[in-house]
Design an enzyme around this catalytic site. Structure first.
Site, PDB file in Angstrom:
ATOM      1  N   HIS A 157      34.240  45.177  47.670  1.00 14.73           N
ATOM      2  CA  HIS A 157      35.400  45.751  46.990  1.00 14.73           C
ATOM      3  C   HIS A 157      35.024  46.792  45.952  1.00 14.73           C
ATOM      4  O   HIS A 157      35.894  47.506  45.454  1.00 14.73           O
ATOM      5  CB  HIS A 157      36.214  44.632  46.327  1.00 14.73           C
ATOM      6  CG  HIS A 157      36.937  43.759  47.322  1.00 14.73           C
ATOM      7  ND1 HIS A 157      38.271  43.896  47.605  1.00 14.73           N
ATOM      8  CD2 HIS A 157      36.489  42.767  48.128  1.00 14.73           C
ATOM      9  CE1 HIS A 157      38.623  43.014  48.531  1.00 14.73           C
ATOM     10  NE2 HIS A 157      37.553  42.315  48.862  1.00 14.73           N
ATOM     11  N   ASP A 366      35.064  53.370  40.289  1.00 20.90           N
ATOM     12  CA  ASP A 366      35.912  52.291  40.800  1.00 20.90           C
ATOM     13  C   ASP A 366      35.801  52.261  42.316  1.00 20.90           C
ATOM     14  O   ASP A 366      35.763  53.317  42.950  1.00 20.90           O
ATOM     15  CB  ASP A 366      37.383  52.566  40.420  1.00 20.90           C
ATOM     16  CG  ASP A 366      38.131  51.296  40.053  1.00 20.90           C
ATOM     17  OD1 ASP A 366      37.834  50.246  40.626  1.00 20.90           O
ATOM     18  OD2 ASP A 366      39.027  51.379  39.192  1.00 20.90           O
TER      19      ASP A 366
HETATM   20  P1  ADQ Z   1      39.924  45.526  40.067  1.00 18.27           P
HETATM   21  O1  ADQ Z   1      38.706  45.995  39.356  1.00 18.27           O
HETATM   22  O2  ADQ Z   1      40.576  44.337  39.500  1.00 18.27           O
HETATM   23  O3  ADQ Z   1      39.656  45.289  41.628  1.00 18.27           O
HETATM   24  P2  ADQ Z   1      42.225  47.351  40.727  1.00 18.27           P
HETATM   25  O4  ADQ Z   1      41.998  47.831  42.106  1.00 18.27           O
HETATM   26  O5  ADQ Z   1      42.819  48.395  39.851  1.00 18.27           O
HETATM   27  O6  ADQ Z   1      40.922  46.811  40.015  1.00 18.27           O
HETATM   28  O7  ADQ Z   1      43.231  46.144  40.787  1.00 18.27           O
HETATM   29  C1  ADQ Z   1      43.724  45.558  39.618  1.00 18.27           C
HETATM   30  C2  ADQ Z   1      44.994  44.776  39.930  1.00 18.27           C
HETATM   31  O8  ADQ Z   1      45.348  44.000  38.795  1.00 18.27           O
HETATM   32  C3  ADQ Z   1      46.173  45.687  40.234  1.00 18.27           C
HETATM   33  O9  ADQ Z   1      46.912  45.152  41.281  1.00 18.27           O
HETATM   34  C4  ADQ Z   1      46.965  45.671  38.924  1.00 18.27           C
HETATM   35  O10 ADQ Z   1      48.342  45.826  39.081  1.00 18.27           O
HETATM   36  C5  ADQ Z   1      46.654  44.292  38.384  1.00 18.27           C
HETATM   37  N1  ADQ Z   1      46.755  44.329  36.913  1.00 18.27           N
HETATM   38  C6  ADQ Z   1      46.009  45.051  36.065  1.00 18.27           C
HETATM   39  N2  ADQ Z   1      46.436  44.866  34.794  1.00 18.27           N
HETATM   40  C7  ADQ Z   1      47.463  44.004  34.852  1.00 18.27           C
HETATM   41  C8  ADQ Z   1      48.343  43.426  33.870  1.00 18.27           C
HETATM   42  N3  ADQ Z   1      48.255  43.683  32.570  1.00 18.27           N
HETATM   43  N4  ADQ Z   1      49.291  42.588  34.297  1.00 18.27           N
HETATM   44  C9  ADQ Z   1      49.411  42.309  35.610  1.00 18.27           C
HETATM   45  N5  ADQ Z   1      48.629  42.826  36.578  1.00 18.27           N
HETATM   46  C10 ADQ Z   1      47.667  43.661  36.202  1.00 18.27           C
HETATM   47  C11 ADQ Z   1      38.496  45.379  42.479  1.00 18.27           C
HETATM   48  C12 ADQ Z   1      37.750  46.712  42.467  1.00 18.27           C
HETATM   49  C13 ADQ Z   1      38.702  47.857  42.771  1.00 18.27           C
HETATM   50  C14 ADQ Z   1      39.410  47.602  44.107  1.00 18.27           C
HETATM   51  C15 ADQ Z   1      39.996  46.201  44.157  1.00 18.27           C
HETATM   52  C16 ADQ Z   1      40.528  45.852  45.546  1.00 18.27           C
HETATM   53  O11 ADQ Z   1      37.126  46.919  41.205  1.00 18.27           O
HETATM   54  O12 ADQ Z   1      38.018  49.099  42.817  1.00 18.27           O
HETATM   55  O13 ADQ Z   1      40.450  48.556  44.266  1.00 18.27           O
HETATM   56  O14 ADQ Z   1      39.026  45.213  43.822  1.00 18.27           O
HETATM   57  O15 ADQ Z   1      39.553  46.010  46.525  1.00 18.27           O
END
Ligand code: ADQ
Length: 534
Positions: A157, A366
């Site tokens: 991921h 990311d």
């Molecule tokens: P993450 O590093 O967690 O995932 P991201 O892809 O942005 O990063 O996903 C974060 C998720 O958490 C999003 O769905 C977002 O809406 C949710 N989120 C963030 N802050 C929040 C809050 N305050 N309240 C509720 N929800 C919140 C890892 C990798 C990424 C990759 C994903 C999926 O680091 O690059 O995109 O896995 O493969």
């Protein structure tokens, strides 16, 4: 019939009868598991004094859950230590933050060995095994060592760095070698796939033939499968959230009055570039004082991994920077930056995104970044906001019509905020339509189907490809063949019909559906049953 076995670091078992919240990877995996019956194995997230010596699967609907506790020492070495203080920073190109400790590495290998031992008695000969993320890299090698010959896939991921960077990790050649125990490795982007293959060639002497690598008896395919979101559900959530004006939305929009809103949403993690983003917003206000008092930045950033010292430091630093900028630039009746450190419901988040004129997604690095996709999915097509996106997010490989920035260049990000706020509606709509077309054509259903089709090896009737989600119409399926999507589904069940029209027309098809949906929902009272079954 084949059975799907998913393995991930953390597994949350749904309560019996509980309705799973819409959207997200967990939902996509669960629906793939439910389509054919399956098993989900991993860490419970809890610790206990004694390591589990066996796990008893518990069935909820068609899915069995097998979860194991870790000991506190294992949590420290496997999870906080090697996974999050060595692999996470290394894979995000932060060598300076990478803390390698031999006993953490030993603990990481030991937990992977124990997971293999616990999983082994639960496996059936025809199972297809899908392992997720950097915590579990050596798991397939441990299973192979115990005689498992099933198809085993892995999805990574987060980014995979170049061999030069990865090679700095002690035992990097041993660790990367374990990747050749997989049949299929999924990466977020082609760059990550090339980096892994380059590492296998440089550190392990593997032979490469396009996407195929061989360093022993097995041939491994390494391919990009950019992950998506459930675009349609998220769009509906955003419409509903704004119309219902839920409490958090009212609270945000109320004090803002007619002010514009720039939004950032991230886990509090140094890879997300939160401090640099706050500085860029400060720079924007200094360079363009006419915007002072008219616009605010809302940064939502719930703390994560607080036991890791670098995260505690980031927590302190973000408060310090926001405080300093607010004191220097704020007025008695206007606070330029608000940092909120709590998790919100999907629905409240969707509403915030839709309310914001600018989505500021500027990670230093990311894998993909799902927030970029959620921000676009939540926009009003008639008056969409503008996405400012880091070129170092995997999402930038697909979402070309965003304002692409270098997050290390504070001035460039500041200028992009200005450009986004001043962008005429026609250009905002043009960019949005293309971005929406891209994310809708490569949503989470598409990602799961495409990966599983590749892992199970084509569309035999016995394959694990979940059925097409009912909401997809023939028009959206045609749009799924548009060229922005990295590649097309390959099996009989998922093969997209060839696009009869070029890409922009395919996007138009999606957009006219989106507009129709909005008209319908915006005009109707949001009674639970008004959503059309499109
Ligand atoms: P993450 O590093 O967690 O995932 P991201 O892809 O942005 O990063 O996903 C974060 C998720 O958490 C999003 O769905 C977002 O809406 C949710 N989120 C963030 N802050 C929040 C809050 N305050 N309240 C509720 N929800 C919140 C890892 C990798 C990424 C990759 C994903 C999926 O680091 O690059 O995109 O896995 O493969």
């Amino acid at each position: 019939m084949m059975r799907l076995v998913v393995v991930s670091n953390r597994v949350t078992m749904p309560e019996r009868g509980e309705k799973v919240a819409a959207g997200g990877l967990a939902v996509a995996l669960r629906s793939a598991l439910e389509a054919h019956g399956g098993l989900w194995f991993g860490w419970s997230g809890s610790t206990s004094a004694e390591p589990s010596s066996r796990v008893e699967p518990a069935r909820v609907g068609k899915v069995s859950y097998a979860i194991a506790d870790l000991t506190e020492a294992e949590r420290q070495s496997y999870y906080l230590g090697f996974s999050n203080r060595a692999l996470w920073p290394l894979m995000h190109y932060r060598l300076g933050l990478t803390e390698f400790d031999r006993s953490d590495y030993t603990g990481y290998l030991a937990v992977n060995r124990r997971f293999a031992r616990l999983l082994l008695p639960l496996l059936q000969p025809d199972d297809v095994i899908w392992i997720h993320d950097y915590h579990l890299i050596p798991l397939a090698a441990e299973l192979r060592r115990r005689g498992v010959t099933n198809r085993i896939g892995y999805f990574h991921h987060i980014p995979w760095p170049s061999a030069e960077v990865f090679g700095a990790l002690p035992f990097s050649a041993t660790l990367i070698s374990t990747m050749t125990a997989y049949d299929l490795i999924g990466m977020q982007t082609q760059t990550d796939a090339d980096n892994l293959i380059g590492g296998l060639v440089a550190l392990r002497g593997a032979q490469r033939d396009g996407e195929r690598v061989r360093a022993g008896p097995r041939e491994t395919i390494v391919r990009a499968f950019p992950i998506g979101i459930d675009v349609e559900s998220f769009r509906k959530l955003a419409v509903a959230s704004v119309r219902a004006a839920t409490q958090p939305i009212r609270a945000t929009t109320g004090p803002l009055g007619g002010r514009k809103l720039v939004i950032g949403v991230d886990r509090l993690d140094y890879s997300k570039g939160i401090v640099q983003r706050l500085e860029a917003f400060g720079q924007f206000l200094r360079s363009h004082p006419e915007h002072r008092g008219n616009v605010g930045l809302l940064q939502i950033a719930p703390p994560s991994r607080s036991d890791v010292p670098e995260y505690a430091e980031l927590d302190r630093q973000s408060d310090e920077v926001a405080g300093r900028l607010n004191a220097a630039l704020g007025e008695f009746d206007w606070t330029p930056i608000r940092v909120v450190k709590k998790a919100y419901s999907r629905s409240a988040l969707a509403g915030f995104y839709r309310r914001a004129q600018v989505g500021l997604v500027t990670p230093m690095r990311d894998g993909m970044n799902l927030v970029a996709k959620e921000y676009i999915a939540a926009q009003n097509p008639e008056d969409p906001g503008v996405l400012v996106l880091s070129r170092f997010a995997g999402a930038a490989h697909q979402m070309r019509e965003a304002l692409i920035v270098n997050p290390y260049d504070t001035h460039e990000v500041a200028e992009a905020i200005r450009t986004a706020l001043a962008m005429p509606q026609s250009e905002r709509m043009r960019r949005f339509e293309r971005l929406y077309g891209t994310i809708a054509a490569s949503d989470i259903g598409w990602w799961t189907s495409r990966y599983l089709a590749a892992l199970t090896g084509a569309g035999s009737d016995d394959s694990l490809v979940p059925p097409e989600p009912p909401r997809r119409t023939s028009r959206t399926r045609r749009a799924a063949a548009e060229p922005n999507a990295t590649s097309r589904p390959t099996t009989k069940k998922t093969t997209a019909k060839p696009a009869k029209k070029p890409a922009p027309a395919a996007n138009d098809a999606v957009m006219s559906e989106v507009r129709a949906g909005f008209r319908q929902e915006d005009g109707a009272k949001l009674l639970p049953n008004t959503a059309s079954p499109r």
